[in-house]
Design a protein around this motif. Structure first.
Motif, PDB file in Angstrom:
ATOM      1  N   PHE A 126       0.835  -1.203   0.000  1.00  0.00           N
ATOM      2  CA  PHE A 126       0.000   0.000   0.000  1.00  0.00           C
ATOM      3  C   PHE A 126       0.869   1.254   0.000  1.00  0.00           C
ATOM      4  CE2 PHE A 126      -2.335   3.427   2.062  1.00  0.00           C
ATOM      5  CZ  PHE A 126      -3.443   3.494   1.229  1.00  0.00           C
ATOM      6  N   ASP A 127       1.883   1.287   0.866  1.00  0.00           N
ATOM      7  CA  ASP A 127       2.762   2.457   0.933  1.00  0.00           C
ATOM      8  C   ASP A 127       3.405   2.748  -0.419  1.00  0.00           C
ATOM      9  OD1 ASP A 127       2.175   3.032   3.562  1.00  0.00           O
ATOM     10  OD2 ASP A 127       4.033   2.194   4.372  1.00  0.00           O
ATOM     11  N   GLN A 163       2.739   6.258  -2.489  1.00  0.00           N
ATOM     12  CA  GLN A 163       3.925   7.094  -2.370  1.00  0.00           C
ATOM     13  C   GLN A 163       3.871   8.275  -3.338  1.00  0.00           C
ATOM     14  OE1 GLN A 163       7.581   5.026  -3.128  1.00  0.00           O
ATOM     15  NE2 GLN A 163       8.756   6.441  -1.875  1.00  0.00           N
ATOM     16  N   ALA A 164       3.388   8.047  -4.551  1.00  0.00           N
ATOM     17  CA  ALA A 164       3.307   9.116  -5.547  1.00  0.00           C
ATOM     18  C   ALA A 164       2.333  10.210  -5.106  1.00  0.00           C
ATOM     19  CB  ALA A 164       2.883   8.550  -6.897  1.00  0.00           C
ATOM     20  N   ILE A 165       1.350   9.847  -4.302  1.00  0.00           N
ATOM     21  CA  ILE A 165       0.379  10.821  -3.792  1.00  0.00           C
ATOM     22  C   ILE A 165       0.988  11.597  -2.628  1.00  0.00           C
ATOM     23  CG2 ILE A 165      -1.932  11.078  -2.761  1.00  0.00           C
ATOM     24  CD1 ILE A 165      -2.614   8.349  -4.067  1.00  0.00           C
ATOM     25  N   GLN A 215      -1.004   7.918   7.562  1.00  0.00           N
ATOM     26  CA  GLN A 215      -1.768   9.097   7.138  1.00  0.00           C
ATOM     27  C   GLN A 215      -3.120   8.684   6.553  1.00  0.00           C
ATOM     28  OE1 GLN A 215       1.128  10.811   4.555  1.00  0.00           O
ATOM     29  NE2 GLN A 215       2.433  11.470   6.248  1.00  0.00           N
ATOM     30  N   TRP A 216      -3.125   7.593   5.790  1.00  0.00           N
ATOM     31  CA  TRP A 216      -4.378   7.092   5.233  1.00  0.00           C
ATOM     32  C   TRP A 216      -5.309   6.642   6.362  1.00  0.00           C
ATOM     33  CZ3 TRP A 216      -8.277   7.242   2.459  1.00  0.00           C
ATOM     34  CH2 TRP A 216      -9.100   6.162   2.168  1.00  0.00           C
ATOM     35  N   PRO A 253      -9.972   9.450  -4.848  1.00  0.00           N
ATOM     36  CA  PRO A 253     -10.046   8.395  -5.875  1.00  0.00           C
ATOM     37  C   PRO A 253      -8.726   7.634  -6.045  1.00  0.00           C
ATOM     38  CG  PRO A 253     -11.088  10.394  -6.673  1.00  0.00           C
ATOM     39  CD  PRO A 253     -10.403  10.748  -5.377  1.00  0.00           C
ATOM     40  N   ASP A 254      -7.590   8.345  -5.986  1.00  0.00           N
ATOM     41  CA  ASP A 254      -6.289   7.688  -6.137  1.00  0.00           C
ATOM     42  C   ASP A 254      -5.967   6.806  -4.928  1.00  0.00           C
ATOM     43  OD1 ASP A 254      -5.844   8.870  -8.618  1.00  0.00           O
ATOM     44  OD2 ASP A 254      -4.850  10.613  -7.740  1.00  0.00           O
TER      45      ASP A 254
END
Length: 165
Positions: A45-46, A50-52, A58-59, A125-126
């Motif tokens: 998941f990380d 990462q690009a976001i 944090q999520w 959405p991302d």
């Protein structure tokens, strides 16, 4: 040299190699497997978010706020069973990115209330896609019924861990 130090090798170390297999039980292996799955899922998941500019912690904070927008920073830390400092760092990062806004409590100035911003809506959405891809690979080959049974079993195990023995 300390004379109280045993001169013999402890019995556990003197066991024959064939006896070592009894030291690590199936219960140990199951716990190791649960830990391995958890670490791998976190890493996957990380990497996807990462690009976001997010990480899993944090999520988690964002997800808690999406579900219950009235939570304070300390309430989120309690729910997630994370240290207050860990949540504080996550919230600071989210605030720098403009995804949440911190406000001092009106009754207690030590309390931070959190507010989601419209910027957070743009990344949802991302983040959802990253979570869905992680779930897709994690649960591949399992039926909805199997996942339901697994959830029930893990909830029982979680309850066992949380209740005093």
């Amino acid at each position: 040299m300390n004379d109280s130090y045993p001169k013999r090798v402890p019995e556990a170390l003197a066991m024959r190699e064939a006896d070592y297999s009894a030291i690590v039980t199936d219960d140990d292996r199951l716990l190791f497997l649960m830990d391995e799955i958890s670490r791998a899922a976190r890493r996957a998941f990380d990497e996807r978010v990462q690009a976001i500019g997010l990480n899993r912690t944090q999520w988690h904070v964002l997800a808690e706020l999406v579900r219950n927008p009235s939570l304070t920073q300390s309430e989120i830390a309690k729910r997630l069973e994370f240290e207050a400092a860990t949540i504080g760092l996550a919230v600071s990062a989210l605030e720098r990115r403009g995804y949440v806004r911190r406000k001092r409590g009106t009754r207690d100035r030590r309390v931070w209330s959190l507010e989601l911003t419209s910027a957070m809506e743009a990344i949802l959405p991302d983040v959802r896609r990253a979570a869905d891809l992680t779930h897709h690979s994690l649960w591949a080959g399992l039926t909805p019924a199997e996942k339901k049974v697994m959830k029930q079993l893990l909830e029982r195990v979680s309850g066992n861990v949380r209740s005093p023995t």
